[in-house]
Design a protein around this motif. Structure first.
Motif, PDB file in Angstrom:
ATOM      1  N   GLY A 166       0.140 -10.821   2.401  1.00 17.65           N
ATOM      2  CA  GLY A 166       0.430  -9.820   1.373  1.00 17.65           C
ATOM      3  C   GLY A 166      -0.419  -8.586   1.613  1.00 17.65           C
ATOM      4  N   LEU A 167      -1.110  -8.171   0.590  1.00 15.37           N
ATOM      5  CA  LEU A 167      -1.978  -6.992   0.697  1.00 15.37           C
ATOM      6  C   LEU A 167      -3.451  -7.383   0.720  1.00 15.37           C
ATOM      7  CD1 LEU A 167       0.154  -5.201  -1.943  1.00 15.37           C
ATOM      8  CD2 LEU A 167      -0.202  -4.200   0.318  1.00 15.37           C
ATOM      9  N   ASP A 192      -5.072  -8.429   3.310  1.00 13.79           N
ATOM     10  CA  ASP A 192      -5.682  -8.163   4.616  1.00 13.79           C
ATOM     11  C   ASP A 192      -6.108  -6.707   4.764  1.00 13.79           C
ATOM     12  OD1 ASP A 192      -2.975  -7.541   4.458  1.00 13.79           O
ATOM     13  OD2 ASP A 192      -2.657  -7.730   6.610  1.00 13.79           O
ATOM     14  N   ASP A 217      -4.597  -2.897   3.483  1.00 13.01           N
ATOM     15  CA  ASP A 217      -3.410  -2.153   3.899  1.00 13.01           C
ATOM     16  C   ASP A 217      -3.494  -0.705   3.431  1.00 13.01           C
ATOM     17  OD1 ASP A 217      -2.077  -4.294   5.189  1.00 13.01           O
ATOM     18  OD2 ASP A 217      -1.516  -5.106   3.237  1.00 13.01           O
TER      19      ASP A 217
HETATM   20 CA   LIG Z   1      -0.617  -6.630   4.640  1.00 15.65          CA
END
Ligand SMILES: [Ca+2]
Ligand SMILES: [Ca+2]
Ligand SMILES: [Ca+2]
Ligand SMILES: [Ca+2]
Length: 313
Positions: A83-84, A86, A88
């Motif tokens: 998802g987010l 990592d 972004d």
């Molecule tokens: Ca991501």
């Protein structure tokens, strides 16, 4: 004397309307945190709201009366892994490496490498009293390596959609909808595009942007969003409200209502600029700040709204 009276009658019954912006944003009001990614702390396997994190780009914004506010949230696809979480490049940005320049001002909003679905919902705009309404939005699709046709909610099925929800009629008006197409085949990447759609008169409208991508290079940027139309006299709920005296040369006007609850009163000048926006507990409104001229008074109480002409001498 006769001539004067006739003129006044014509002025009183004549329609009055003017171009008016009902909602806008260019993403210039939110703060900027350059060179930092947004990192979601929520569970990527579960749909959840995205919130602003200190020291990271703003994904949400609360309007302070100028630019529209917006609220980002996340929904997973089949196997979202990161998802987010990592880190972004999403949120309000002044990064111009992809877009060269924003179309209005120095900031826009970017959505890249979602690894799931990113949903950005803007403040609902009340178009009561408006006709000939349009929404314009500039968008820029970076990269050319998209996969899938966006029909499945899964990785490798990239999809971008920009649309207006007509909340009054429960319909949706697409500005951009890549579902059913490989984004590459649309040949609209790498340059700013201007989306423009008509919105029905008098409705409650909400702009929504949805992005499903799975690569850091796949980014949708947006900027310069304007909802405008012609604001005119609307008699729909006029029977509930009376403004007197009108025309007036007094420092105060009275707004009489046969409904209960607080009255919200907004007054616009002929240039469409809002010059008064207040909540009235009683019926008296001070207008001593207004110059002589014709104004539109928008009165709202509960679900009843009326826009009426006010002549200040
Ligand atoms: Ca991501
Ligand atoms: Ca901008
Ligand atoms: Ca949010
Ligand atoms: Ca992709």
């Amino acid at each position: 004397m006769k001539k004067f009276t006739l003129t006044m009658v014509l002025l009183f019954v004549g329609a009055v309307s003017f171009a008016q912006i009902a909602g806008y944003t260019s993403f210039e009001e939110p703060g900027i945190v350059p060179g930092v990614q947004y990192t979601d702390t929520g569970d990527p396997a579960v749909a959840h709201d995205l919130v602003n994190n200190a020291g990271e780009p703003e994904v949400d914004f609360t309007s302070t009366g100028g630019e529209m506010g917006f609220d980002a949230r996340y929904e997973p696809y089949d196997a979202p892994t990161n998802g987010l979480t990592d880190g972004d490049w999403v949120g309000v940005t002044d990064f111009t490496g992809d877009v060269t320049a924003f179309t209005d001002g120095s900031q826009g909003y970017g959505m890249g490498d979602i690894d799931g679905n990113y949903i950005l919902e803007f403040d609902t705009v009340d178009l009561t009293g408006y006709t000939g309404v349009t929404l314009g939005i500039d968008y820029f699709i970076a990269d050319t390596g998209y996969e899938g046709d966006g029909t499945l909610n899964e990785e490798g099925s990239d999809r971008m959609r920009i649309y207006v929800k007509d909340l009054t009629n429960s319909t949706e008006i697409d500005v951009l909808n890549t579902e059913g197409s490989d984004i590459n085949d649309l040949a609209i990447q790498g340059a700013w595009q201007n989306g423009l759609v008509n919105i029905p008169s008098g409705v409650m409208a909400q702009l929504v942007v949805e992005v499903r991508t799975n690569s850091g290079a796949e980014v949708l940027y947006i900027d310069h969003i304007v909802i405008d139309g012609v604001l005119g006299v609307n008699d729909q709920d006029k029977s509930h409200f009376a403004i007197y005296p009108n025309p007036t040369n007094s420092d105060v006007i009275n707004i009489k209502s046969n409904l209960s609850g607080d009255l919200n009163v907004a007054i616009f000048d002929v240039l469409g600029k809002q010059v008064v926006n207040t909540s009235l507990a009683g019926s008296t409104l001070n207008i001593s700040e207004l110059n002589s001229g014709v104004y539109i008074v928008k009165i709202t109480q509960g679900t009843a709204t009326s826009t009426q002409k006010l002549v200040v001498r």
